[in-house]
Design a protein around this motif. Structure first.
Motif, short mmCIF file in Angstrom:
data_model
loop_
_atom_site.label_atom_id
_atom_site.label_comp_id
_atom_site.label_asym_id
_atom_site.label_seq_id
_atom_site.Cartn_x
_atom_site.Cartn_y
_atom_site.Cartn_z
N ASN A 15 32.04 -2.91 74.33
CA ASN A 15 32.46 -1.82 73.43
C ASN A 15 33.82 -1.33 73.91
OD1 ASN A 15 31.17 -0.80 75.77
ND2 ASN A 15 30.91 1.18 74.83
N ARG A 16 34.86 -2.00 73.48
CA ARG A 16 36.21 -1.79 74.02
C ARG A 16 36.83 -0.44 73.68
NH1 ARG A 16 38.28 -5.81 76.69
NH2 ARG A 16 37.41 -7.88 76.42
N SER A 17 36.50 0.12 72.54
CA SER A 17 37.21 1.34 72.15
C SER A 17 36.26 2.47 71.80
CB SER A 17 38.15 1.07 70.98
OG SER A 17 37.43 0.73 69.83
N LEU A 18 36.72 3.66 72.08
CA LEU A 18 36.04 4.89 71.68
C LEU A 18 37.14 5.80 71.15
CD1 LEU A 18 33.41 6.58 71.65
CD2 LEU A 18 34.14 7.49 73.85
N SER A 19 37.21 5.91 69.83
CA SER A 19 38.30 6.67 69.23
C SER A 19 38.09 8.17 69.30
CB SER A 19 38.53 6.25 67.78
OG SER A 19 37.40 6.56 67.00
N ASN A 20 36.83 8.59 69.46
CA ASN A 20 36.55 10.02 69.53
C ASN A 20 35.29 10.23 70.36
OD1 ASN A 20 35.99 12.74 69.12
ND2 ASN A 20 36.62 12.69 66.98
N ALA A 21 35.42 10.87 71.49
CA ALA A 21 34.26 11.11 72.36
C ALA A 21 33.39 12.26 71.85
CB ALA A 21 34.73 11.39 73.78
N GLY A 22 33.77 12.86 70.74
CA GLY A 22 32.95 13.90 70.11
C GLY A 22 32.68 15.07 71.03
N GLY A 23 31.41 15.43 71.18
CA GLY A 23 31.02 16.55 72.03
C GLY A 23 31.31 16.33 73.50
N ASN A 24 31.58 15.09 73.88
CA ASN A 24 31.92 14.79 75.27
C ASN A 24 33.43 14.78 75.52
OD1 ASN A 24 29.30 14.61 76.28
ND2 ASN A 24 29.09 12.54 75.48
N SER A 25 34.22 15.04 74.50
CA SER A 25 35.67 15.14 74.69
C SER A 25 35.98 16.30 75.63
CB SER A 25 36.38 15.39 73.36
OG SER A 25 36.29 14.27 72.52
N TYR A 26 36.98 16.10 76.45
CA TYR A 26 37.49 17.14 77.36
C TYR A 26 36.47 17.58 78.40
CZ TYR A 26 40.55 17.08 73.34
OH TYR A 26 41.34 16.67 72.31
N ARG A 27 35.51 16.72 78.72
CA ARG A 27 34.51 17.05 79.74
C ARG A 27 34.61 16.17 80.98
NH1 ARG A 27 28.67 17.19 77.31
NH2 ARG A 27 28.27 17.65 79.50
N SER A 79 39.75 10.05 73.93
CA SER A 79 39.55 8.69 73.43
C SER A 79 39.98 7.70 74.51
CB SER A 79 40.32 8.46 72.12
OG SER A 79 41.67 8.80 72.22
N ALA A 80 39.43 6.47 74.43
CA ALA A 80 39.69 5.48 75.47
C ALA A 80 39.63 4.07 74.90
CB ALA A 80 38.67 5.63 76.59
N TYR A 81 40.38 3.17 75.53
CA TYR A 81 40.38 1.75 75.15
C TYR A 81 40.35 0.90 76.41
CZ TYR A 81 41.37 -2.60 72.80
OH TYR A 81 41.27 -3.87 72.33
N TYR A 82 39.46 -0.09 76.44
CA TYR A 82 39.28 -0.98 77.59
C TYR A 82 39.92 -2.32 77.29
CZ TYR A 82 36.89 -2.82 81.70
OH TYR A 82 36.59 -3.34 82.94
N ASN A 83 41.00 -2.66 77.98
CA ASN A 83 41.74 -3.88 77.70
C ASN A 83 41.73 -4.82 78.92
OD1 ASN A 83 43.17 -5.57 76.05
ND2 ASN A 83 45.15 -4.69 76.51
N ILE A 84 40.54 -5.05 79.44
CA ILE A 84 40.34 -5.95 80.58
C ILE A 84 39.22 -6.91 80.18
CG2 ILE A 84 39.72 -6.08 83.03
CD1 ILE A 84 40.87 -3.26 83.33
#
Length: 86
Positions: free
Chosen positions: A66-78, A40-45
């Motif tokens: 699109n500042r936040s992505l709480s779950n990258a789903g199938g792209n998590s850990y890639r 997951s990621a958050y953009y605070n700029i």
């Protein structure tokens, strides 16, 4: 979340260990021991965006529109690299 940084998390929903990115342009996540660990990621700029990549293949992006992505789903850990557009 602190201003002027991109926060990344080891688990979905902004849980687990948190890392921070600030530099512009391309970076290897291995430098920070975050390769294949982002879920997951958050953009605070106030400008730009950051794209998460597996090698040179785009996986997902966070930024001003699109500042936040709480779950990258199938792209998590890639993601192995990031590219920040400043």
């Amino acid at each position: 979340m602190r201003p002027n940084q991109i926060s990344i998390w080891f688990k979905p929903d902004f849980l687990g260990y948190r890392g921070k990115l600030q530099d512009c342009y391309g970076q290897s996540l291995a430098t920070f021991k975050w390769s294949r660990r982002v879920a997951s990621a958050y953009y605070n700029i106030n400008y730009g965006a950051v794209q998460f990549l597996e090698g040179s293949y785009p996986l997902f992006q966070v930024g001003v529109s699109n500042r936040s992505l709480s779950n990258a789903g199938g792209n998590s850990y890639r993601a192995t690299h990031v590219y920040r557009y400043c």
